[in-house]
Design a protein around this motif. Structure first.
Motif, short mmCIF file in Angstrom:
data_model
loop_
_atom_site.label_atom_id
_atom_site.label_comp_id
_atom_site.label_asym_id
_atom_site.label_seq_id
_atom_site.Cartn_x
_atom_site.Cartn_y
_atom_site.Cartn_z
N ASN A 29 45.36 26.36 45.11
CA ASN A 29 43.82 26.53 44.72
C ASN A 29 44.26 27.47 43.78
OD1 ASN A 29 41.17 26.93 44.54
ND2 ASN A 29 41.55 27.89 46.45
N VAL A 41 38.87 23.25 40.90
CA VAL A 41 40.15 22.83 41.50
C VAL A 41 40.00 23.54 42.85
CG1 VAL A 41 41.93 23.43 42.08
CG2 VAL A 41 42.35 22.68 39.80
N PRO A 121 48.17 22.69 40.10
CA PRO A 121 47.04 22.74 39.48
C PRO A 121 47.93 23.31 37.61
CG PRO A 121 46.57 24.88 40.45
CD PRO A 121 47.80 23.71 41.20
#
Length: 178
Positions: A29, A41, A121
């Protein structure tokens, strides 16, 4: 999908949704300091995980740029969520080191917890303003530097939301994996 293997560890780049990576033991995260649901995100992960994730995060906050903490995944199809606070570009300095710390600390938490696969991410490249190409170079260099220390982690996936971002990741993965 672009994939390269370095010393037995696969690095993959795909376009997709970080909150929908069912074959990964953990997802990362791109968190805010308070580990609250937010936009981008963090919002997608918290929404998919349900309110239990926010409750588990509360006693772990606040975190500092570069720091990572681990929680359960709640309603996500993974075992864990690793929360990293990336640097705000031009504010949190040295931003390059702090961003590398995010990736390094997330990999080390995955390793400490015996996880085999982790999805990232593009940390700090959204609202935090880190230039994508620079951030990608830092991510790839950190992965390559950490691979010799990895025993349980055998798959690292970069999940990009947009096709132009994936093209940059694909190109830079090709450069580091020569």
């Amino acid at each position: 999908m672009t994939q390269r293997t370095i010393n037995g560890v696969s690095i993959e780049c795909i376009q997709g949704d970080i909150a929908n990576q069912p074959d990964m033991d953990a997802i990362v995260n791109a968190a805010n300091a308070e580990l609250h649901p937010g936009g981008g995100v963090a919002g997608a992960i918290h929404h998919a995980a349900g309110p239990g994730l926010d409750e588990e995060c509360r006693p772990l906050a606040p975190i500092r740029p570069g720091q990572a903490v681990i929680t359960g995944a709640h309603n996500l199809p993974n075992r864990h969520v690793i929360h990293c606070l990336g640097p705000v570009y031009g504010v949190d300095e040295p931003s390059d080191k702090l961003l590398a710390d995010c990736y390094r600390n997330a990999l080390r938490l995955a390793e400490q917890n015996g996880l085999g696969a982790i999805a990232f991410p593009a940390i700090s490249t959204g609202a935090f303003g880190f230039p994508l190409e620079s951030a990608t170079r830092i991510a790839m260099a950190t992965f390559v530097a950490e691979i010799p220390r990895l025993e349980s982690v055998k798959r690292i996936r970069c999940v990009l939301f947009q096709s132009p971002d994936l093209k940059i990741y694909d190109r830079l993965l090709g450069e580091v994996a020569r």
